[in-house]
Design an enzyme around this catalytic site. Structure first.
Site, mmCIF file in Angstrom:
data_model
loop_
_atom_site.group_PDB
_atom_site.id
_atom_site.type_symbol
_atom_site.label_atom_id
_atom_site.label_comp_id
_atom_site.label_asym_id
_atom_site.label_seq_id
_atom_site.Cartn_x
_atom_site.Cartn_y
_atom_site.Cartn_z
ATOM 1 N N SER A 1 36.930 39.013 37.274
ATOM 2 C CA SER A 1 35.601 39.152 37.872
ATOM 3 C C SER A 1 35.636 40.350 38.807
ATOM 4 C CB SER A 1 35.247 37.890 38.666
ATOM 5 O OG SER A 1 36.130 37.747 39.764
ATOM 6 N N LYS A 2 34.472 40.794 39.268
ATOM 7 C CA LYS A 2 34.425 41.920 40.197
ATOM 8 C C LYS A 2 35.192 41.603 41.472
ATOM 9 C CE LYS A 2 30.159 44.111 38.604
ATOM 10 N NZ LYS A 2 28.815 44.575 38.981
ATOM 11 N N ARG A 3 35.116 40.367 41.912
ATOM 12 C CA ARG A 3 35.798 39.972 43.144
ATOM 13 C C ARG A 3 37.306 40.070 42.990
ATOM 14 N NH1 ARG A 3 38.029 35.388 44.853
ATOM 15 N NH2 ARG A 3 37.347 34.250 43.005
ATOM 16 N N GLN A 4 37.808 39.890 41.782
ATOM 17 C CA GLN A 4 39.252 39.853 41.564
ATOM 18 C C GLN A 4 39.835 41.172 41.073
ATOM 19 O OE1 GLN A 4 39.354 36.425 38.876
ATOM 20 N NE2 GLN A 4 40.389 35.247 40.472
#
Length: 474
Positions: free
Chosen positions: A254-257
């Site tokens: 994901s973008k967060r990761q």
């Protein structure tokens, strides 16, 4: 039964040619760490073999490609010092070349015009799904030799109907595809624009790419590309399809990761060498070694030692590596990066009386994990600070006032002299050293935590220290 293998042709190609790898991102979104890892592997392999690393921008998707995304790609490679030997080449500037190859394929009968309407293709797909058959083009226009000046058409490759394609992959070994399962690939859309699989083949052919290192999501494209390269009479490159990087949950990033813009790692205060060291180990290893210089990466890297299984991202490991590089890299080099970080935070470090940034690096690097953290925790060296005077214990004020006088009279502004003065003042007023230093630290740094006070005082300088004490003690 005919059999096409990438093994013999690619071995022949690599044996007689200089190693040439490429990184070919599409500027339709942010460059994330998966893309950077692919670039790193291709860069390392080219450097190891004294070859060339080529940058190609695959921007034929006009609607989704943006100049901003191109700038991010270029800025990311520059920040990481992944220098390319040729390029950047832009597919959007090679359209006439694709048209030339397309015309040649049509003339030689290796491609044909397909006039099937969207409605027919949709009906075909629905029928095949109902019969539990994998949807694929049925070759309706393949042998009809239809020509119409007024009807739109796509251009399809005349894929072999029999035999198999063996992709000899450096990561996955031999992967076999049956030609009968591969439909006739579209080379050009009805508006004349070339498709991804076609442009990639022409580019790799023209640029004499010997080794294609890319994500394993492209593996299913490879047999089609091999058949097209063979039809063009081109040598086949060596293929290495790298497994994906997964999140901690085992799913797609994901973008967060980590799937967001890789430049966010720069903004968060990570060092480029730390990020590359982290990425090289996400899918490759050299014994149990964890820390690699760039030269060691180049020396040890081998695409045959890439792992088949996907790697999971681990932010704690990246932070650990980043702190290692902060601790061990040349302070002058870290100082250059810290200056940019300070500038981004609006902290001005160019005053003649300000501490040298390399000394700040030496003082702080055991205490922080990122450049951003180092910059934020060093702000007080370059900006005046204020603490709440009411928080200064009344019973410590006499000792602090005496300390102010003693500091003003101190001639040797050294770490040892400052340390001894703090000890002597605490002893004279019969207070624990910590009880004296804590409010003193707040006055000088505006914080309850700082590097050792004697070194902090030395770097700030006598005039600045006395000025801050005067503001609070009067």
């Amino acid at each position: 039964m005919s059999k096409h293998s990438s093994k013999d042709s690619s071995a022949k190609h690599s044996a007689k040619s200089n190693v040439r790898t490429r990184f070919a991102p599409s500027p339709t979104g942010y460059l994330h760490i998966g893309g950077v890892r692919t670039a790193l592997y291709a860069w390392l392999y080219a450097k190891k073999h004294q070859g060339q690393f080529i940058l190609r921008i695959e921007d034929t998707d006009v609607e989704r490609s943006t100049p901003e995304a191109v700038e991010i790609i270029l800025a990311s490679l520059q920040w990481l010092a992944l220098d390319y030997d040729e390029g950047p080449f832009y597919q959007s500037q090679r359209l006439s070349r694709y048209r030339e190859v397309l015309d040649e394929l049509l003339i030689t009968g290796k491609a044909y015009r397909c006039y099937c309407s969207k409605e027919r293709l949709e009906r075909l797909r629905t029928e095949q799904l109902a019969r539990q058959i994998k949807p694929r083009y049925d070759g309706y226009c393949r042998e009809r030799n239809i020509t119409s000046a007024h009807q739109p058409y796509v251009v399809r490759f005349r894929n072999p109907l029999q035999g198999q394609v063996i992709v000899t992959d450096q990561v996955h070994g031999d992967v076999i595809f049956q030609n009968e399962a591969l439909d006739d690939l579209i080379l050009a859309r009805s508006n004349g624009s070339p498709t991804y699989n076609f442009t990639v083949v022409v580019d790799d052919w023209d640029m004499k790419i010997t080794h294609v290192i890319r994500g394993d999501d492209h593996l299913n494209n490879t047999p089609r590309q091999i058949n097209l390269l063979l039809a063009l009479g081109a040598d086949l490159p060596v293929y290495a399809h790298v497994p994906m990087i997964l999140g901690l949950d085992g799913k797609k990033l994901s973008k967060r990761q980590g799937a967001a813009n890789v430049l966010q790692y720069r903004e968060a205060g990570y060092l480029p060498d730390a990020l590359l060291n982290y990425l090289v180990r996400l899918g490759w290893s050299h014994g149990d070694q964890e820390i690699f210089s760039r030269q060691q990466m180049i020396e040890y890297f081998d695409i045959r030692h890439l792992n088949k299984a996907p790697a999971a991202i681990n932010n704690d490991k990246l932070l650990w590596l980043n702190q290692h590089y902060l601790k061990t890299d040349d302070p002058q080099h870290i100082a250059l990066l810290l200056a940019k970080e300070m500038e981004d935070l609006g902290i001005h470090t160019h005053s003649p009386t300000s501490p040298d940034l390399s000394e700040i690096v030496i003082l702080q690097r055991q205490r922080v994990k990122t450049l951003r953290e180092m910059a934020e925790k060093s702000r007080f060296f370059y900006e005046s600070v204020l603490c709440d005077r009411q928080e200064i214990p009344q019973d410590i004020l006499p000792a602090l006032n005496a300390l102010q006088v003693n500091l003003s009279q101190l001639h040797h502004w050294t770490d040892d002299a400052l340390h001894n003065l703090l000890l002597e003042t605490a002893a004279k007023f019969s207070v624990p050293l910590g009880k004296l230093i804590q409010p003193f630290r707040s006055i000088i740094t505006g914080s309850n935590a700082s590097p050792p006070m004697n070194t902090t005082l030395r770097l700030l300088g006598k005039n600045e220290v006395l000025k801050r004490m005067h503001q609070h003690l009067l």
